[in-house]
Motif scaffolding. Structure first.
Motif: not given
Lengths: 313, 253
Positions: A203-205, A207, A239-241, A244, A247-248, A291, A309, A311-312, B1-2, B4-5, B10, B93-94, B97, B101
């Motif tokens: 439930g937390f994401d 930045m 600057i990303l969660p 992300a 995932r990156a 941030v 950066l 990635w990875p 890999m480039s 992807p961000v 955000y 939680p949730f 976040t 957003r």
């Protein structure tokens, strides 16, 4: 500029900084300092002298500053040496805090050194549900009794330098850098992102603000030259969660109820010896965003992050 | 890999376009069908530049905030409105976040200052938690009126747009406030009905109140100036509430 002493010169950040400073001005003399003996030190350009010293030993520090540093008539010190391991304790404290304090004292009365640049960390800031997510240099520091020694040592080293500004004949610059996510630089997040599955608090994401080595090195090089004295945030381009970033990195994020994360990561550490990621050091930042506001660095140092950066990481 | 961000996905506070779209999709059925929100005086809101919207706050759960947020998306501005939320919200939680957003921020001076300097539309409920938890019999009476918005309006010379939300204060009477501090929330409300009642919402925006011509920015530090300005915004909201109550035909119609 006649010459610069760089501590932590055998780490990826220190080494890149030495190369950059050496290339910027060919006539500049550079004293690269690391704990490794000279035969195990990396190769440096010819205007660089390498000296081996254990900065947590007072005798080594004196020999260094009043030996080669004076002979080379250096006028600036960039202190980037910090214990990279989170397995803190006495040794970590001696290097992260006491060596910084002693280095400053010795530079104070050094015949040629006039400038001191400290590489500090964004981790010194207090972040929680109450504090601003976007952090300028006025943000409170994390001096809470619950803060791990690893954080408190960083805060103390930062303050050791800050309290001498204006009192010491030195020109002092403290750079509070966003986390440099790279191998071999003591990045907790880097280690966090290595396993296939990254556990996150359900439930937390939050930045995150991440910095690349080229950007940090450029900020340090600008700090060596700046006529300004003070504390500056060094923001990164990314600057990303948290989700992300995972995932990156090509990893799988698995949400787990917050209170279960500490035992799970403790188990993981116990199961695989060398794992450096410690949940207790990162609990807050995995819940609440942080941030950096880089406005002061932009206007005073002319620093704007340029290198995202790759990635990875 | 480039890489992807996407660096523009955000903002530093965690707001994303996708989050705003999702929030809008979730709020819209309530906005259009359940509460049938009608807005009056939306043209009082500036199309650009910093401004502060202050409104009454009640109704056990913050549906009033969701409806006001959804309604403010109708204002043709570049960025969505920024709601100031209580300090415990990021602990949830949730919810914490999701709120981030959609553009919500925790209310503290540095953040407020930053948003106004960026020229954003900031929405504040000066009644705070005391407002949303007010007893049913005190509906449409201002529970408390914090003055932070007045201080920042004076300091930044930005207009304050008063707003009255009619309907929300009857939406969800509560039987009790359970003394459970879950995730740092001050209490756990126990409403009479599991869903809010299908009350008819009306949102009345008033003319912008400008302090720039009457107060110098330094007077943001003067408690008397701040109290006087806050009394003015409070009176404006109370007037809008009284007019709105007079105009409505019934709670549900």
């Amino acid at each position: 500029m006649s010459g610069v002493l760089v501590t932590g010169a055998t780490t990826p950040i220190g080494e890149a900084l030495v190369w950059r400073l050496a290339r910027e001005q060919r006539e500049r003399r550079i004293l690269a300092v690391g704990i490794e003996p000279p035969e195990r030190a990396p190769a440096f350009p010819e205007n660089v002298t390498y000296a081996s010293a254990d900065l947590s030993r007072s005798r080594d520090l004196r020999r260094l500053l009043f030996g080669p540093a004076r002979d080379l008539a250096l006028d600036a010190v960039v202190h980037t040496a910090f214990h990279r391991s989170a397995a803190h304790g006495e040794a970590g404290h001696r290097l992260n805090v006491e060596a910084t304090r002693e280095l400053l004292h010795l530079c104070d009365r050094h015949p040629t050194i006039r400038r001191f640049v400290l590489r500090s960390f964004a981790e010194v800031y207090r972040t929680d549900a109450h504090e601003p997510v976007v952090i300028d240099e006025e943000q409170p520091l994390d001096l809470s009794p619950h803060a791990p020694a690893w954080i408190r040592d960083r805060v103390e080293a930062d303050l050791v330098a800050c309290t001498r500004m204006g009192m010491s004949p030195l020109h002092i610059v403290v750079l509070r850098a966003a986390e440099c996510v790279a191998p071999g630089v003591g990045s907790q997040l880097h280690d966090y992102l290595q396993p296939r599955v990254c556990l996150t608090p359900l439930g937390f994401d939050p930045m995150l603000h991440l910095l690349s080595i080229p950007d940090l090195v450029r900020a340090l090089a600008l700090a060596v030259e700046t006529p300004r004295q003070g504390v500056f945030n060094v923001p990164g381009k990314d600057i990303l969660p948290l989700s992300a970033a995972i995932r990156a990195q090509g990893r799988i994020a698995l949400g787990v109820p917050g209170p279960m994360l500490s035992p799970l990561y403790a188990l993981r550490r116990a199961a695989r010896g060398g794992a450096e990621f410690r949940y207790d050091l990162n609990k807050i930042r995995l819940h609440f965003g942080a941030v950096l506001d880089g406005e002061r660095a932009r206007s005073a140092l002319g620093f704007v992050p340029e290198h995202a950066l790759v990635w990875p990481v | 890999m480039s890489a992807p961000v996407d660096p523009h996905e955000y903002d530093p506070f965690g707001m994303s376009r996708a989050g705003v779209r999702l929030g809008r999709a979730i709020a819209h059925p309530m906005y259009a069908r359940w509460f049938r929100v009608q807005a009056y005086g939306r043209d009082h809101l500036p199309a650009r530049g910093a401004a502060i919207v202050v409104a009454n706050h009640a109704g056990t759960l913050p549906f009033d905030a969701a409806m006001l947020w959804r309604d403010l998306l109708e204002v043709p501005r570049e960025a969505p409105p920024r709601f100031v939320v209580d300090h415990f919200v990021p602990n949830l939680p949730f919810v914490g976040t999701f709120f981030a957003r959609t553009g919500a921020v925790v209310g503290n001076r540095p953040t407020f200052h930053r948003l106004l300097s960026n020229g954003e539309l900031v929405v504040v409920f000066p009644e705070g938690t005391a407002g949303i938890g007010k007893p049913f019999r005190e509906r449409y009476h201002i529970a408390q009126w914090r003055v932070g918005h007045a201080e920042l309006a004076i300091r930044h010379g930005v207009p304050v747009i008063p707003a009255a939300i009619i309907g929300s204060e009857e939406q969800m009477p509560a039987i009790a406030k359970l003394p459970l501090r879950v995730f740092g929330a001050p209490y756990l409300p126990l409403p009479v009905t599991p869903l809010p009642l299908p009350v008819h919402y009306a949102i009345h925006y008033g003319a912008p109140i400008s302090f720039a011509s009457r107060f110098r920015p330094e007077e943001g530090d003067d408690p008397r100036a701040v109290d006087a300005a806050a009394n003015e915004t409070r009176a404006a909201v109370e007037r809008l509430i009284a007019d709105g109550l007079r105009q409505r035909r019934g709670i549900f119609r």
